[in-house]
Enzyme design. Structure first.
Site: not given
Ligand code: UFG
Length: 333
Positions: A53, A143, A171-172, A223
């Site tokens: 860790d 985060y 990004f994603n 995204r």
């Molecule tokens: N979403 C849903 N349903 C779900 C999961 C996600 O509608 O079950 C939506 C979220 O609200 C978002 C989009 O799908 O609008 C993408 O969500 P994700 O959780 O897949 O990814 P994020 O864009 O939230 O996360 C990414 C990175 C993170 C980072 C973030 C920055 O994975 O590390 O972008 O905003 F912090």
């Protein structure tokens, strides 16, 4: 040329485990470090692995005393925005203090090449889109702040101690290894693509869409989905750049094209050839409406080019992996 040894911190995690395969193909010697809180043991089978860790300073020192390491790629982190708001200490300890420990031990052993996994979350609410590296750093949750703080200290360490580093702002991240052996599997899973696919595969009920009243054409968040293999390819180029020239660099990693949640669902329906039921729920706190990367800098400077542009191919790889995983779980039982 002498074979270089790369320590991959968080090598048993989603992106780290894909990186191991690319490093092996590129003929690096690899040591995986993971605490296995979220990492998967089967993803590191066949790799030299130490269970450490990053908060355990003494164990880190022992590892660096024993091994001759040339560079570190650092993937280990907690990544849940919502959890970071509820329990920021967890994030500042794991993501910030853990990284401070790692860098301290690295520098004490004169290891000065470091590739760091950062995130689009450091930009906070986008001021413009697509987002380039000049965009203001203004994270809106612990985060993102834990990652932005590491970015700041890397600049100070480069200045004071001659650290060479590359910050890669993802990004994603999406998709899986095309061979279907490893892929995205968080516990609990919060990411859109695995949630869409497991809603069908594991019959977990209709997918929850978090908000359809955003300022986007169909009201759902947009995204930029980038294939995990393309992300890892960028790390390989970053590593080569550090070994050849030293220096410090910051690069965005995305495809440069945005898809709304509803468009992702449609693409997934095309891949799995069945309808995906969903229900609209309240917005998730801290979700920006649109996140799209401008990744021209790494394309121009390192010749990086995403190989997987087609969202259906990205989703297809995730589907292949999740189906395999489910079959394997059934077999082992
Ligand atoms: N979403 C849903 N349903 C779900 C999961 C996600 O509608 O079950 C939506 C979220 O609200 C978002 C989009 O799908 O609008 C993408 O969500 P994700 O959780 O897949 O990814 P994020 O864009 O939230 O996360 C990414 C990175 C993170 C980072 C973030 C920055 O994975 O590390 O972008 O905003 F912090």
């Amino acid at each position: 040329m002498k074979q270089k040894t790369i320590l991959v911190a968080g090598g048993a995690g989603y992106i780290g485990s894909h990186m191991l395969r690319l490093l092996r193909n590129a003929d690096y010697r690899i040591i995986v470090l993971d605490n296995f809180n979220n990492g998967h043991r089967q993803a590191v089978q066949g790799f030299a692995c130490v269970e450490v860790d990053l908060l355990d300073h003494a164990k880190l020192v022992a590892l660096f005393k024993k091994e001759k390491i040339d560079a570190v790629i650092h993937f280990s982190a907690l990544i849940e925005v919502g959890q970071s708001v509820k329990d920021p200490q967890l994030y500042y300890f794991n993501n910030l203090v853990g990284t401070i420990n790692l860098l301290q031990v690295m520098l004490a052993h004169d290891i000065k090449h470091f590739v760091f996994s950062s995130t689009a979350a450091v930009y906070g609410e986008p001021q413009y889109t697509p987002i380039d590296e000049q965009h203001i750093i203004a994270p809106i949750n612990p985060y993102g702040r834990s990652k932005a703080m590491v970015e700041q200290l890397l600049a100070d360490y480069a200045h004071a101690y001659g650290l060479n580093y590359t910050v890669l702002r993802y990004f994603n991240a999406a998709g899986a290894h095309p061979n279907g052996e490893i892929g995205e599997c968080h516990e609990p899973e919060s990411h859109l693509i695995p949630n869409i696919l497991t809603s069908i595969l594991e019959k977990t009920g209709p997918l929850k869409i978090f908000g359809d009243d955003f300022d986007t054409p169909d009201g759902t968040c947009i995204r930029d989905y980038i294939h995990v293999m393309d992300l890892c390819q960028a790390h390989l180029l970053a590593l080569q750049q550090l070994f050849s020239y030293g220096g410090s660099y910051h690069y965005n990693l995305g495809n440069g094209k945005g898809f709304s949640v509803k468009e992702v669902i449609k693409s997934a329906e095309n891949v799995i050839k069945q309808p995906i039921p969903y229900q609209v729920h309240a917005r998730r706190p801290g979700d920006p409406a649109i996140l799209i990367a401008n990744s021209r800098l790494i394309q121009n400077e390192l010749g990086w080019k995403p190989h997987y542009h087609n969202l259906e191919v990205i989703i297809g790889h995730a589907w292949f992996f999740l189906k395999n995983r489910m079959n394997n779980l059934r077999k082992t039982g």
